[in-house]
Design an enzyme around this catalytic site. Structure first.
Site, PDB file in Angstrom:
ATOM      1  N   GLY A  11       0.839  -1.200   0.000  1.00 20.78           N
ATOM      2  CA  GLY A  11       0.000   0.000   0.000  1.00 20.78           C
ATOM      3  C   GLY A  11       0.871   1.246   0.000  1.00 20.78           C
ATOM      4  NE  ARG A  72      -2.343  -4.318  -0.851  1.00 19.86           N
ATOM      5  CZ  ARG A  72      -1.736  -3.727   0.174  1.00 19.86           C
ATOM      6  NH1 ARG A  72      -0.597  -4.188   0.616  1.00 19.86           N
ATOM      7  NH2 ARG A  72      -2.287  -2.665   0.748  1.00 19.86           N
ATOM      8  CG  ASP A 103       3.235  -6.578   7.431  1.00 22.86           C
ATOM      9  OD1 ASP A 103       2.730  -6.068   6.410  1.00 22.86           O
ATOM     10  OD2 ASP A 103       2.573  -7.217   8.269  1.00 22.86           O
ATOM     11  CB  THR A 125       2.795   0.872   6.160  1.00 21.40           C
ATOM     12  OG1 THR A 125       1.419   0.600   6.479  1.00 21.40           O
ATOM     13  CG2 THR A 125       3.615   0.616   7.405  1.00 21.40           C
ATOM     14  CG  ASP A 127      -1.595  -0.303   7.977  1.00 24.28           C
ATOM     15  OD1 ASP A 127      -2.493   0.525   7.759  1.00 24.28           O
ATOM     16  OD2 ASP A 127      -1.402  -1.313   7.272  1.00 24.28           O
ATOM     17  CG  ASP A 129       1.558  -2.677  10.315  1.00 22.43           C
ATOM     18  OD1 ASP A 129       2.387  -2.004   9.678  1.00 22.43           O
ATOM     19  OD2 ASP A 129       0.791  -3.489   9.775  1.00 22.43           O
ATOM     20  NE  ARG A 171      -2.225  -4.885   5.854  1.00 18.05           N
ATOM     21  CZ  ARG A 171      -2.645  -5.188   4.635  1.00 18.05           C
ATOM     22  NH1 ARG A 171      -3.356  -6.264   4.442  1.00 18.05           N
ATOM     23  NH2 ARG A 171      -2.358  -4.420   3.608  1.00 18.05           N
TER      24      ARG A 171
HETATM   25  O1  F6P Z   1      -1.520  -1.364   4.647  1.00 16.43           O
HETATM   26  C1  F6P Z   1      -2.155  -0.192   4.252  1.00 16.43           C
HETATM   27  C2  F6P Z   1      -3.613  -0.428   4.047  1.00 16.43           C
HETATM   28  O2  F6P Z   1      -4.209   0.785   3.652  1.00 16.43           O
HETATM   29  C3  F6P Z   1      -4.364  -1.027   5.249  1.00 16.43           C
HETATM   30  O3  F6P Z   1      -4.639  -0.064   6.232  1.00 16.43           O
HETATM   31  C4  F6P Z   1      -5.587  -1.602   4.588  1.00 16.43           C
HETATM   32  O4  F6P Z   1      -6.123  -2.650   5.345  1.00 16.43           O
HETATM   33  C5  F6P Z   1      -5.042  -2.093   3.273  1.00 16.43           C
HETATM   34  O5  F6P Z   1      -3.838  -1.380   3.031  1.00 16.43           O
HETATM   35  C6  F6P Z   1      -5.952  -1.920   2.103  1.00 16.43           C
HETATM   36  O6  F6P Z   1      -5.342  -2.526   1.010  1.00 16.43           O
HETATM   37  P1  F6P Z   1      -5.783  -2.299  -0.496  1.00 16.43           P
HETATM   38  O7  F6P Z   1      -5.440  -0.885  -0.876  1.00 16.43           O
HETATM   39  O8  F6P Z   1      -4.986  -3.306  -1.257  1.00 16.43           O
HETATM   40  O9  F6P Z   1      -7.254  -2.531  -0.537  1.00 16.43           O
END
Ligand code: F6P
Length: 319
Positions: A11, A72, A103, A125, A127, A129, A171
């Site tokens: 992300g 991803r 991560d 990130t 998050d 985390d 997350r």
């Molecule tokens: O890791 C960043 C994040 O925005 C999280 O907070 C969220 O759960 C996830 O990515 C959403 O992922 P995507 O943009 O692939 O839907």
């Protein structure tokens, strides 16, 4: 070290561009050539790699998202995918790689390092985390975005005497919910790290109403449950006029705050220093406002810990 690569993965987060800029400028300052890998690990596998110059990273320090694009990538989780990536880097005689991401990105960097290709992880990130750093790049900007939203929702909540449930990202981590809830004066904050008791929350909301409180703000971390689901639980427990707002991806965009730009600049530059010193397989972070670095492989075995004192404080201040 003559040539290094840099990629952003997972992300996107505000400040990634400032980190890329720092990597490129710091490397060139030390007469090291830098190659940008476009599209994260997917771009590494396909060889979407271009040389970056000083000007390639001009005018991006203030932009959200990532100029190197991100993805991803399922294929990179396989040994074959990782080997393809290493071959692409070797073709260009690249000796080390800076990976900016969360991560999942760190797991990719760990796999490359274990297969003999030195990587340094930079925590990017929203998050917050990543173990081994108090702050990740993008967390502060996302927090400010959430607080801006909470402040706006508060206007409507108080005009209509409503209860608002606001679902935020993160997350499996509660940092965004906890910090934004504390900074936004939320009555209740739900985080994955702590259990909640719906009857206790309901009675607190009721007491607040009896005391003349006109509205309530509840922040729910997505890792606990959806805002919709918690809205239903509140409605069942007490029949308050409740609305739910899911902030979603607005939390990921926007111009990075000064804090994130400075953090990204410091961490990106330190990652290059580590590669220059021949220290692959490390990750950089910040603790007590000092830069730290630690073993990437060991770090991934650790758990991110949220500041539970802040949670306690939020409870004390929202009686
Ligand atoms: O890791 C960043 C994040 O925005 C999280 O907070 C969220 O759960 C996830 O990515 C959403 O992922 P995507 O943009 O692939 O839907």
């Amino acid at each position: 070290m003559k040539r290094i690569g840099v990629l952003t993965s997972g992300g996107d987060s505000p400040g990634m561009n400032a980190a890329v800029r720092a990597v490129v400028r710091k490397a060139i300052y030390h007469n090291i050539e830098v190659y940008g890998v476009y599209g994260g690990y997917a771009g590494l596998i396909s060889g979407n790699i271009k040389k970056l110059e000083l000007g390639s990273v001009g005018d991006i320090i203030h932009r959200g998202g990532t100029a190197l694009y991100s993805a991803r990538c399922e294929e990179f989780k396989t040994k074959e995918g990782q080997q393809k990536g290493i071959e692409q880097l070797k073709k260009l005689s690249i000796d080390g790689l800076v990976v900016i991401g969360g991560d999942g990105s760190y797991r990719g960097a760990k796999a490359l390092t274990e297969q003999g290709f030195p990587c340094v992880g930079v925590p990017g990130t929203i998050d917050n985390d990543i173990p081994g750093t108090e702050y990740t790049i993008g967390f502060d900007t996302a927090l400010n975005t959430i607080i801006d939203a909470i402040d706006k929702i508060r206007d409507t909540a108080s005009s209509h005497e409503r209860t608002f449930v606001i679902e935020v990202m993160g997350r499996n981590a509660g940092d965004l919910a906890l910090w934004s809830g504390l900074a936004g004066g939320a009555e209740t904050i739900l985080i994955p790290e702590e259990d909640y008791d719906i009857s206790e929350i309901a009675s607190r909301l009721k007491k607040g109403q009896e005391r003349g409180k006109k509205h309530s703000i509840i922040v729910v971390a997505e890792g606990v449950m959806s805002g919709e689901e918690f809205g239903r639980q509140i409605k069942e427990a007490i029949d308050f006029d409740t609305r739910v707002t899911v902030l979603g991806h607005v939390q990921r965009g926007g111009s990075p705050t000064a804090f994130d730009r400075v953090l990204a600049s410091r961490l990106g530059a330190r990652a290059v220093e580590l590669l220059i010193d021949g220290k692959g397989g490390r990750a950089v972070g910040i603790e007590n406002n000092r830069l730290v670095d630690y073993d990437l492989i060991e770090a991934l075995a650790k758990e991110h810990t949220l500041d539970l004192d802040l949670y306690k404080l939020s409870k004390e201040l929202s009686i």
